[in-house]
Scaffold this motif. Structure first.
Motif, PDB file in Angstrom:
ATOM      1  N   LEU A 125       0.831  -1.209   0.000  1.00  0.00           N
ATOM      2  CA  LEU A 125       0.000   0.000   0.000  1.00  0.00           C
ATOM      3  C   LEU A 125       0.861   1.252   0.000  1.00  0.00           C
ATOM      4  O   LEU A 125       0.561   2.236  -0.693  1.00  0.00           O
ATOM      5  CB  LEU A 125      -0.936  -0.003   1.214  1.00  0.00           C
ATOM      6  N   LYS A 168      -9.326  -2.311   6.214  1.00  0.00           N
ATOM      7  CA  LYS A 168      -9.717  -0.899   6.252  1.00  0.00           C
ATOM      8  C   LYS A 168      -8.697  -0.074   7.032  1.00  0.00           C
ATOM      9  O   LYS A 168      -8.315   1.029   6.610  1.00  0.00           O
ATOM     10  CB  LYS A 168     -11.093  -0.747   6.904  1.00  0.00           C
ATOM     11  N   CYS A 171      -5.630   0.543   4.970  1.00  0.00           N
ATOM     12  CA  CYS A 171      -5.897   1.487   3.877  1.00  0.00           C
ATOM     13  C   CYS A 171      -5.967   2.923   4.377  1.00  0.00           C
ATOM     14  O   CYS A 171      -5.509   3.855   3.703  1.00  0.00           O
ATOM     15  CB  CYS A 171      -7.207   1.126   3.176  1.00  0.00           C
ATOM     16  N   GLU A 172      -6.537   3.112   5.554  1.00  0.00           N
ATOM     17  CA  GLU A 172      -6.768   4.459   6.075  1.00  0.00           C
ATOM     18  C   GLU A 172      -5.490   5.164   6.506  1.00  0.00           C
ATOM     19  O   GLU A 172      -5.495   6.381   6.725  1.00  0.00           O
ATOM     20  CB  GLU A 172      -7.742   4.394   7.258  1.00  0.00           C
ATOM     21  N   TYR A 175      -4.441   6.598   2.805  1.00  0.00           N
ATOM     22  CA  TYR A 175      -5.442   6.848   1.775  1.00  0.00           C
ATOM     23  C   TYR A 175      -6.771   7.288   2.387  1.00  0.00           C
ATOM     24  O   TYR A 175      -7.086   6.972   3.533  1.00  0.00           O
ATOM     25  CB  TYR A 175      -5.721   5.577   0.963  1.00  0.00           C
ATOM     26  N   ILE A 177     -10.631   6.471   1.954  1.00  0.00           N
ATOM     27  CA  ILE A 177     -11.451   5.420   1.365  1.00  0.00           C
ATOM     28  C   ILE A 177     -12.648   6.055   0.665  1.00  0.00           C
ATOM     29  O   ILE A 177     -13.512   6.663   1.298  1.00  0.00           O
ATOM     30  CB  ILE A 177     -11.929   4.409   2.427  1.00  0.00           C
ATOM     31  N   TYR A 180     -15.959   1.246  -0.429  1.00  0.00           N
ATOM     32  CA  TYR A 180     -15.589  -0.031   0.183  1.00  0.00           C
ATOM     33  C   TYR A 180     -16.851  -0.873   0.315  1.00  0.00           C
ATOM     34  O   TYR A 180     -17.847  -0.429   0.873  1.00  0.00           O
ATOM     35  CB  TYR A 180     -14.965   0.194   1.565  1.00  0.00           C
ATOM     36  N   VAL A 243     -12.531  -2.128  -3.243  1.00  0.00           N
ATOM     37  CA  VAL A 243     -11.940  -0.972  -2.558  1.00  0.00           C
ATOM     38  C   VAL A 243     -11.470   0.066  -3.583  1.00  0.00           C
ATOM     39  O   VAL A 243     -10.802  -0.272  -4.550  1.00  0.00           O
ATOM     40  CB  VAL A 243     -10.727  -1.390  -1.688  1.00  0.00           C
ATOM     41  N   LEU A 245      -9.469   3.791  -3.326  1.00  0.00           N
ATOM     42  CA  LEU A 245      -8.758   4.690  -2.413  1.00  0.00           C
ATOM     43  C   LEU A 245      -8.219   5.906  -3.162  1.00  0.00           C
ATOM     44  O   LEU A 245      -7.853   5.814  -4.337  1.00  0.00           O
ATOM     45  CB  LEU A 245      -7.582   3.946  -1.774  1.00  0.00           C
TER      46      LEU A 245
END
Length: 250
Positions: A125, A168, A171-172, A175, A177, A180, A243, A245
């Motif tokens: 990521l 999640k 990712c956060e 990025y 979101i 999702y 997802v 992002l």
């Protein structure tokens, strides 16, 4: 334990049957491409797709998005032959996405049904973010913890699927979101053996094989029928996750 070389070999052996067998993955590609347009528009100057395989996501992206450059990647060198038939002027780079190095930046990076094969999702990521232009988009699908639950309960073998909340959280970190979602798809088969054939023909077993003796196979069939039957059929669970992002500017 995930064996990347085994993943590559299994997909190579089953390229001819992949598209016919991987119907769930094909539907995921279609949905992801439509959600990119819905949430991010259809104008992207430079696109990078990794894990392109036989081009299921590629077909959907080029049908719905406008772009100037499209770079594709896959761990299998043979993937280039499939992609070139779909998009003649695309560039291709072979190799493991976790290891290859790219210098340029992209407005959109996408992948379909690939992230479950990644050894270090957190590191990837971060790597993807560095490859994105400011406000660039990373759109992908993967599978959740319920994926192939019947196989895990019957054999004790499974990929290390991330829990949805953990994905999640990762990712956060870097990025925003934008989209999702996840769902459950349960195709039915005539027998447990047909389930095994389905998995084999879609190349989606990158785990070390069981030593199938006659006794083990019969035990597999018996347990599967007793626990996962619906009438005369047996089920197999897919748990797709979608997802989209946007890279945070920090």
């Amino acid at each position: 334990m995930l064996d990347k070389n085994l993943v590559k070999v299994r997909f190579q052996k089953n390229l001819a049957t992949y598209e016919k067998s991987a119907l769930v993955q094909a539907e995921m590609a279609k949905i992801l491409a439509s959600k990119i347009v819905e949430y991010c528009g259809n104008e992207f100057e430079r696109i990078f797709e990794f894990g392109a395989g036989t081009g299921s996501l590629t077909k959907n992206i080029i049908a719905g998005l406008n772009f100037k450059k499209y770079l594709t990647n896959d761990i299998m060198e043979e993937s280039e032959n499939y992609i070139k038939k779909i998009l003649h002027n695309s560039d291709f780079i072979a190799g493991d996405i976790e290891k290859i190095e790219l210098e340029e930046k992209f407005d959109l990076i996408a992948s379909n049904a690939v992230m479950q094969w990644i050894c270090d999702i957190e590191e990837l990521l971060l790597k993807i973010k560095k490859l994105l232009e400011p406000e660039g988009i990373f759109a992908f699908t993967t599978f959740g913890e319920l994926n192939y639950r019947e196989i895990k309960e019957t054999t004790g073998i499974s990929l290390n699927y991330l829990k949805s909340e953990r994905l999640k959280q990762l990712c956060e970190k870097d990025y925003e979101i934008i989209y999702y979602d996840e769902n459950i798809i349960q195709p039915y088969f005539n027998s447990p053996i047909e389930v095994l054939k389905h998995i084999k023909h879609s190349g989606t077993n990158g785990l070390k094989s069981l030593s199938w003796t006659y006794t083990k196979l019969k035990h597999f069939e018996k347990f599967y029928k007793e626990n996962f039957s619906q009438g005369s059929k047996v089920k197999l669970t897919y748990n797709p996750i979608y997802v989209i992002l946007r890279a945070k500017n920090i």
